[in-house]
Enzyme design. Structure first.
Site, PDB file in Angstrom:
ATOM      1  N   PHE A   1       0.994  -1.148  -0.115  1.00  0.00           N
ATOM      2  CA  PHE A   1      -0.010  -0.237   0.330  1.00  0.00           C
ATOM      3  C   PHE A   1       0.749   1.488  -0.033  1.00  0.00           C
ATOM      4  O   PHE A   1       2.076   1.133   0.737  1.00  0.00           O
ATOM      5  CB  PHE A   1      -0.852  -0.248   1.222  1.00  0.00           C
ATOM      6  CG  PHE A   1      -1.726   1.022   1.594  1.00  0.00           C
ATOM      7  CD1 PHE A   1      -2.774   1.444   0.111  1.00  0.00           C
ATOM      8  CD2 PHE A   1      -1.608   2.036   2.483  1.00  0.00           C
ATOM      9  CE1 PHE A   1      -3.605   2.754   0.429  1.00  0.00           C
ATOM     10  CE2 PHE A   1      -1.947   3.300   2.313  1.00  0.00           C
ATOM     11  CZ  PHE A   1      -3.071   3.935   1.165  1.00  0.00           C
TER      12      PHE A   1
ATOM     13  N   LYS B   1      10.039   3.579   6.606  1.00  0.00           N
ATOM     14  CA  LYS B   1       9.774   3.817   7.857  1.00  0.00           C
ATOM     15  C   LYS B   1      10.002   2.954   8.205  1.00  0.00           C
ATOM     16  O   LYS B   1      10.220   3.466   9.852  1.00  0.00           O
ATOM     17  CB  LYS B   1       7.992   3.567   7.799  1.00  0.00           C
ATOM     18  CG  LYS B   1       7.163   3.180   8.633  1.00  0.00           C
ATOM     19  CD  LYS B   1       6.317   3.165   8.578  1.00  0.00           C
ATOM     20  CE  LYS B   1       4.287   3.684   9.890  1.00  0.00           C
ATOM     21  NZ  LYS B   1       3.532   3.081  10.267  1.00  0.00           N
TER      22      LYS B   1
END
Length: 641
Positions: free
Chosen positions: A172, A222
């Protein structure tokens, strides 16, 4: 409308808590002016300083997260402001940013963040910084990154990326932004470990600001932002092979000086590299020493005073007749920080057929790319110009310089016969050229003018007098509609004491005007002149000239239907909205906008739709075919040359 006051504007809790002020005045949050300093992009990094050219901190080591290391690196690099929007992948960085001394300006679209970073960099000479999350956040930065690449603007784009185990799985909001931006960045990084963040950031700023400046992208997964890290500063740079040549070769300088003193029809062809090198004072000394006429490209306006006796104006597609013919008939072209762009040369094989070329550029890839250089000079424009001054002085001491009286007589005759001008519209509508001319005269040479792309951009380049460097910002290479408003925002943040006008078209304005909400809430009082002719003006001009006046999909409805109503739109975005529709009201409307200093201002100048930009060299034609006006080709006596 009730104008928003600094007390009623919303401000972040972080700024209030950290004592950076809650007044909403940009001057409270931005650095002092740096107008007297050479741009950072051209300065060698001083001893004891970090790669951004700011004073180095004492050696520091701390245990933090990757995100904390990122923010501490920005602080150590002297970054005072970043433009961005948070999202999932970059969100870990926003937590330490909350307590940072770095001001974060929350834009409404990532494209706005990129152009704001560019405007900041162009106005200050420092590296601009923008931040976006992964996937669509990062891809929304592609246009401003490409824009900065084409115009050699030093920005660093920091993007979040999905966690390392998810890379390549079509996770995503995953996009290979490193691969996407490879052709439009000076360099880019995909950070692999948290401990390398300080080094990568330092290298990114160094690459962006040195040599030929340009955009650098840093993509950080991340999980790297969340990982524990050791922050250590200053880092050791690891850039093997990156050694920009700043000082030119003495033999090439001497040969250039010899040609400059013997040529009978020389021209100094000045590009944006002179501005980036902080070489404007040297350029003036060189021009006055040699008596050679000067032309400044669209990206170099302000590098040489428009009012100077030796300035012929801007060359190229919409340049002055004197500048275009000066290059075309020259026997020597001295190109300084310019790249022989197609908009300057016209049909390349017919450009300046009798001219020898001295081409000086900090980027060796530009030399000979479009036009053969008889004397190639690789070096920073400031050093090149300084050494040319010394070499020309020595040459003149032993060899009398060629007499340029005949050359100047011919050029002055052209300037007198074909000056820049315009006719008032026959239908009584407001002239866009008159509006822009009066704007420049009222706001003055100390203001910064930021243009969108199209007819209004060309009129702003022609009818505003640029006397000082870094007062004209525009998208030259990429020609990005939507550049003006966010770039003006960035310029005002970087130089809060300076009046900043965005000169925009009704088409460009509708692409990025949402950033006026950012300006209103953040206390950034830019001023916007919308040149509203109801159409995509430059496209309509081409349809008039080359497509039999078949106006396919160029009418915008801002005249006929007043959709949108720019005054109401401005008010909805927290700005002051004004409208002007006739020549008698132009001055007082501009003066009213100038008097407002506590909020952004938008003026809807409703102008005629049939005005055209002249002179013009049609795309793909020779500069010899320049048209002074529709159906009017300059009369030029070839025997004079």
């Amino acid at each position: 409308m009730t104008r928003p006051t600094p007390e009623t504007l919303a401000h972040s809790a972080r700024r209030a808590r950290t004592g950076t002020g809650a007044t909403g005045d940009a001057a409270d949050h931005a650095p002092a002016a740096r107008t007297g300093a050479a741009p950072a992009a051209s300065r060698a990094v001083p001893a004891g300083a970090d790669p951004a050219g700011t004073p180095a901190r004492q050696p520091t080591t701390a245990q933090v997260s990757g995100a904390g290391s990122l923010v501490r690196s920005l602080e150590a690099l002297g970054v005072d402001v970043v433009f961005g929007i948070p999202g999932g992948a970059i969100l870990p960085a926003y937590d330490p940013l909350y307590d940072s001394t770095v001001r974060h300006i929350l834009v409404r679209h990532e494209q706005g963040a990129g152009h704001a970073a560019t405007g900041y960099a162009q106005a200050t000479g420092r590296v601009g910084v923008c931040i976006a999350t992964s996937g669509p956040g990062a891809t929304n930065l592609v246009t401003p990154i490409a824009d900065a690449y084409m115009d050699s603007v030093p920005i660093v784009a920091i993007t979040g990326q999905v966690a390392r185990p998810s890379i390549g799985t079509d996770a995503f909001q995953e996009a290979d932004i490193q691969g996407i931006t490879l052709p439009i960045t000076k360099h880019n990084f995909l950070v692999q470990t948290a401990d390398e963040i300080p080094r990568v950031l330092a290298e990114a700023f160094h690459l962006a600001a040195t040599g030929r400046p340009g955009p650098v992208l840093v993509d950080i997964p991340k999980d790297v932002l969340q990982a524990p890290a050791t922050f250590s500063w200053p880092p050791t740079l690891d850039l093997p092979g990156y050694r920009p040549t700043l000082h030119p070769h003495g033999k090439q300088i001497r040969e250039a000086a010899r040609l400059m003193t013997t040529a009978r029809r020389p021209v100094l062809y000045v590009g944006g590299g002179v501005l980036k090198a902080g070489a404007t004072e040297g350029l003036r000394r060189l021009a006055e020493l040699t008596g050679i006429p000067v032309v400044t490209t669209l990206m170099a306006l302000g590098a040489f005073p428009d009012s100077h006796r030796q300035h012929l104006g801007m060359p190229g597609m919409h340049g002055t007749v004197a500048a275009v013919y000066g290059l075309q008939k020259a026997d020597l072209i001295v190109a300084l920080g310019a790249r022989f762009d197609d908009r300057v040369t016209g049909k390349l094989d017919s450009f300046a057929p009798d001219a020898a070329v001295v081409h000086a550029d900090v980027d060796p890839a530009e030399i000979g790319k479009n036009r053969h250089a008889d004397v190639p000079i690789v070096g920073d424009a400031r050093h090149v110009i300084d050494e040319l001054i010394a070499a020309v002085t020595a040459e003149q001491a032993t060899h009398p310089a060629a007499d340029l009286a005949d050359w100047w007589h011919q050029l002055d005759d052209l300037r007198e016969r074909y000056p820049l001008g315009f006719e008032e519209p026959a239908d009584g509508t407001l002239s866009p050229q008159f509006v822009i001319k009066r704007l420049g005269e009222i706001a003055g040479p100390d203001a910064i003018y930021v243009a969108g792309v199209g007819q209004h951009q060309m009129w702003a380049s022609q009818f505003i007098s640029y006397e000082k460097p870094n007062t004209w910002l525009n998208s030259g290479g990429l020609g990005t509609m939507g550049y003006a408003v966010p770039a003006a925002m960035g310029a005002k943040v970087g130089r809060p004491e300076t009046t900043v006008w965005a000169v925009d078209g009704d088409g460009c304005f509708q692409m990025t005007n949402q950033e006026l909400a950012t300006c209103a809430l953040e206390g950034i009082p830019v001023k916007v002149a919308v040149i509203n002719n109801g159409n995509l003006g430059m496209v309509r001009q081409w349809q008039t000239l080359f497509y039999g006046e078949r106006y396919s999909n160029t009418e915008l409805g801002t005249h006929k239907h007043r959709i949108p109503d720019f005054v109401k739109l401005a008010e909805a975005l927290g700005c002051v909205g004004l409208r002007c529709e006739n020549a008698a009201d132009v001055d007082k409307t501009i003066e009213a906008a100038m008097a407002i200093t506590d909020a952004p201002v938008v003026i809807d100048f409703v102008v005629g739709k049939d005005a055209m930009v002249w002179p013009m060299v049609a795309a793909g034609t020779s500069n010899d075919e320049i048209m002074f006006a529709r159906g009017v080709r300059p009369v030029f006596d070839e025997d004079d040359i």
